[in-house]
Motif scaffolding. Structure first.
Motif, PDB file in Angstrom:
ATOM      1  N   ALA A  70       0.823  -1.217   0.000  1.00 43.96           N
ATOM      2  CA  ALA A  70       0.000   0.000   0.000  1.00 43.96           C
ATOM      3  C   ALA A  70       0.855   1.264   0.000  1.00 43.96           C
ATOM      4  N   ASP A  71       2.088   1.178   0.532  1.00 40.51           N
ATOM      5  CA  ASP A  71       2.957   2.360   0.589  1.00 40.51           C
ATOM      6  C   ASP A  71       3.718   2.625  -0.711  1.00 40.51           C
ATOM      7  N   GLY A  72       3.469   1.811  -1.752  1.00 43.62           N
ATOM      8  CA  GLY A  72       4.075   2.044  -3.058  1.00 43.62           C
ATOM      9  C   GLY A  72       5.248   1.142  -3.396  1.00 43.62           C
ATOM     10  N   ARG A  73       5.739   0.366  -2.420  1.00 47.09           N
ATOM     11  CA  ARG A  73       6.802  -0.592  -2.731  1.00 47.09           C
ATOM     12  C   ARG A  73       6.227  -1.706  -3.595  1.00 47.09           C
ATOM     13  N   ARG A  74       7.112  -2.303  -4.417  1.00 49.14           N
ATOM     14  CA  ARG A  74       6.640  -3.348  -5.335  1.00 49.14           C
ATOM     15  C   ARG A  74       7.749  -4.363  -5.569  1.00 49.14           C
ATOM     16  N   TYR A  75       7.388  -5.650  -5.568  1.00 45.64           N
ATOM     17  CA  TYR A  75       8.335  -6.723  -5.872  1.00 45.64           C
ATOM     18  C   TYR A  75       7.751  -7.581  -6.984  1.00 45.64           C
ATOM     19  N   GLU A  76       8.590  -7.849  -7.976  1.00 43.62           N
ATOM     20  CA  GLU A  76       8.214  -8.739  -9.068  1.00 43.62           C
ATOM     21  C   GLU A  76       9.318  -9.765  -9.226  1.00 43.62           C
ATOM     22  N   GLY A  77       8.980 -11.038  -9.031  1.00 34.01           N
ATOM     23  CA  GLY A  77      10.006 -12.064  -9.154  1.00 34.01           C
ATOM     24  C   GLY A  77       9.570 -13.380  -8.556  1.00 34.01           C
ATOM     25  N   GLN A  78      10.550 -14.126  -8.084  1.00 38.84           N
ATOM     26  CA  GLN A  78      10.327 -15.463  -7.554  1.00 38.84           C
ATOM     27  C   GLN A  78      10.002 -15.414  -6.063  1.00 38.84           C
ATOM     28  N   TRP A  79       9.119 -16.328  -5.651  1.00 42.20           N
ATOM     29  CA  TRP A  79       8.706 -16.474  -4.256  1.00 42.20           C
ATOM     30  C   TRP A  79       8.842 -17.936  -3.848  1.00 42.20           C
ATOM     31  N   GLY A 139       6.182 -17.899   0.695  1.00 42.17           N
ATOM     32  CA  GLY A 139       5.800 -16.551   1.113  1.00 42.17           C
ATOM     33  C   GLY A 139       6.927 -15.546   1.201  1.00 42.17           C
ATOM     34  N   ALA A 140       8.171 -15.960   0.887  1.00 40.74           N
ATOM     35  CA  ALA A 140       9.317 -15.049   0.951  1.00 40.74           C
ATOM     36  C   ALA A 140       9.905 -14.840  -0.440  1.00 40.74           C
ATOM     37  N   MET A 141      10.482 -13.665  -0.659  1.00 34.99           N
ATOM     38  CA  MET A 141      11.186 -13.408  -1.908  1.00 34.99           C
ATOM     39  C   MET A 141      12.372 -14.371  -1.971  1.00 34.99           C
ATOM     40  N   GLU A 142      12.473 -15.130  -3.060  1.00 33.62           N
ATOM     41  CA  GLU A 142      13.489 -16.182  -3.168  1.00 33.62           C
ATOM     42  C   GLU A 142      13.827 -16.384  -4.638  1.00 33.62           C
ATOM     43  N   GLY A 143      15.112 -16.298  -4.982  1.00 38.56           N
ATOM     44  CA  GLY A 143      15.519 -16.408  -6.384  1.00 38.56           C
ATOM     45  C   GLY A 143      15.838 -15.036  -6.928  1.00 38.56           C
ATOM     46  N   THR A 144      15.392 -14.743  -8.122  1.00 40.72           N
ATOM     47  CA  THR A 144      15.674 -13.433  -8.712  1.00 40.72           C
ATOM     48  C   THR A 144      14.410 -12.576  -8.754  1.00 40.72           C
ATOM     49  N   GLN A 155      15.412 -16.089   1.294  1.00 35.91           N
ATOM     50  CA  GLN A 155      14.594 -15.937   2.499  1.00 35.91           C
ATOM     51  C   GLN A 155      14.209 -14.477   2.751  1.00 35.91           C
ATOM     52  N   GLY A 156      13.853 -13.775   1.668  1.00 29.17           N
ATOM     53  CA  GLY A 156      13.347 -12.410   1.770  1.00 29.17           C
ATOM     54  C   GLY A 156      14.397 -11.320   1.836  1.00 29.17           C
ATOM     55  N   LYS A 157      15.692 -11.679   1.763  1.00 29.00           N
ATOM     56  CA  LYS A 157      16.768 -10.679   1.831  1.00 29.00           C
ATOM     57  C   LYS A 157      17.627 -10.738   0.577  1.00 29.00           C
ATOM     58  N   LYS A 158      18.236  -9.600   0.228  1.00 28.68           N
ATOM     59  CA  LYS A 158      19.142  -9.560  -0.926  1.00 28.68           C
ATOM     60  C   LYS A 158      20.267 -10.563  -0.708  1.00 28.68           C
ATOM     61  N   GLU A 159      20.571 -11.349  -1.760  1.00 29.61           N
ATOM     62  CA  GLU A 159      21.587 -12.402  -1.638  1.00 29.61           C
ATOM     63  C   GLU A 159      22.166 -12.700  -3.010  1.00 29.61           C
ATOM     64  N   GLY A 160      23.499 -12.783  -3.083  1.00 33.92           N
ATOM     65  CA  GLY A 160      24.154 -13.075  -4.359  1.00 33.92           C
ATOM     66  C   GLY A 160      24.374 -11.789  -5.138  1.00 33.92           C
ATOM     67  N   GLY A 161      24.436 -11.909  -6.446  1.00 37.86           N
ATOM     68  CA  GLY A 161      24.677 -10.749  -7.294  1.00 37.86           C
ATOM     69  C   GLY A 161      23.445  -9.893  -7.473  1.00 37.86           C
ATOM     70  N   GLY A 162      23.675  -8.576  -7.489  1.00 43.82           N
ATOM     71  CA  GLY A 162      22.550  -7.679  -7.700  1.00 43.82           C
ATOM     72  C   GLY A 162      23.004  -6.254  -7.933  1.00 43.82           C
ATOM     73  N   THR A 163      22.084  -5.450  -8.459  1.00 42.03           N
ATOM     74  CA  THR A 163      22.341  -4.035  -8.719  1.00 42.03           C
ATOM     75  C   THR A 163      21.291  -3.201  -8.005  1.00 42.03           C
ATOM     76  N   PHE A 164      21.773  -2.286  -7.150  1.00 40.17           N
ATOM     77  CA  PHE A 164      20.893  -1.331  -6.484  1.00 40.17           C
ATOM     78  C   PHE A 164      21.100   0.004  -7.174  1.00 40.17           C
ATOM     79  N   THR A 165      20.041   0.541  -7.751  1.00 39.44           N
ATOM     80  CA  THR A 165      20.102   1.834  -8.422  1.00 39.44           C
ATOM     81  C   THR A 165      19.311   2.843  -7.596  1.00 39.44           C
TER      82      THR A 165
END
Length: 94
Positions: free
Chosen positions: A11-20, A23-28, A45-55
């Motif tokens: 509801a606050d405008g955050r958005r996640y699109e990817g693997q679950w 019930g937790a964000m898992e994968g890419t 397990q719902g946290k950033k892990e491995g390779g990634g880009t934060f812009t």
């Protein structure tokens, strides 16, 4: 409980699109914030892990490794003006 590929918008405008998984964000996936910040990369397990880009909304970027949601290991850091430098992070600290 979310499992597989999908999108969730808070509801606050955050958005996640990817693997679950269970019930937790898992994968890419791609996580975006209403202020324009965006992370694209791995999750475990719902946290950033491995390779990634934060812009950041400013255009600055962190491209590197993450462990337990924190920047950890080698990274390329790019300023909003485009200047790049190699760096090493340990549990979130440069």
């Amino acid at each position: 409980v979310f499992h597989g590929a999908g999108t969730f918008a808070w509801a606050d405008g955050r958005r996640y699109e990817g693997q679950w998984s269970r019930g937790a964000m898992e994968g890419t996936g791609i996580f975006s914030w209403p202020n324009g910040n965006r992370y694209e990369g791995g999750y475990k397990q719902g946290k950033k892990e491995g390779g990634g880009t934060f812009t950041f909304s400013s255009g600055a970027k962190h491209e590197g490794q993450w462990v337990g949601g924190l920047r950890h290991g080698k990274a390329v850091v790019t300023s909003a003006s485009g200047l790049q430098h190699d760096s090493v992070f340990s549990t979130g600290q440069e």
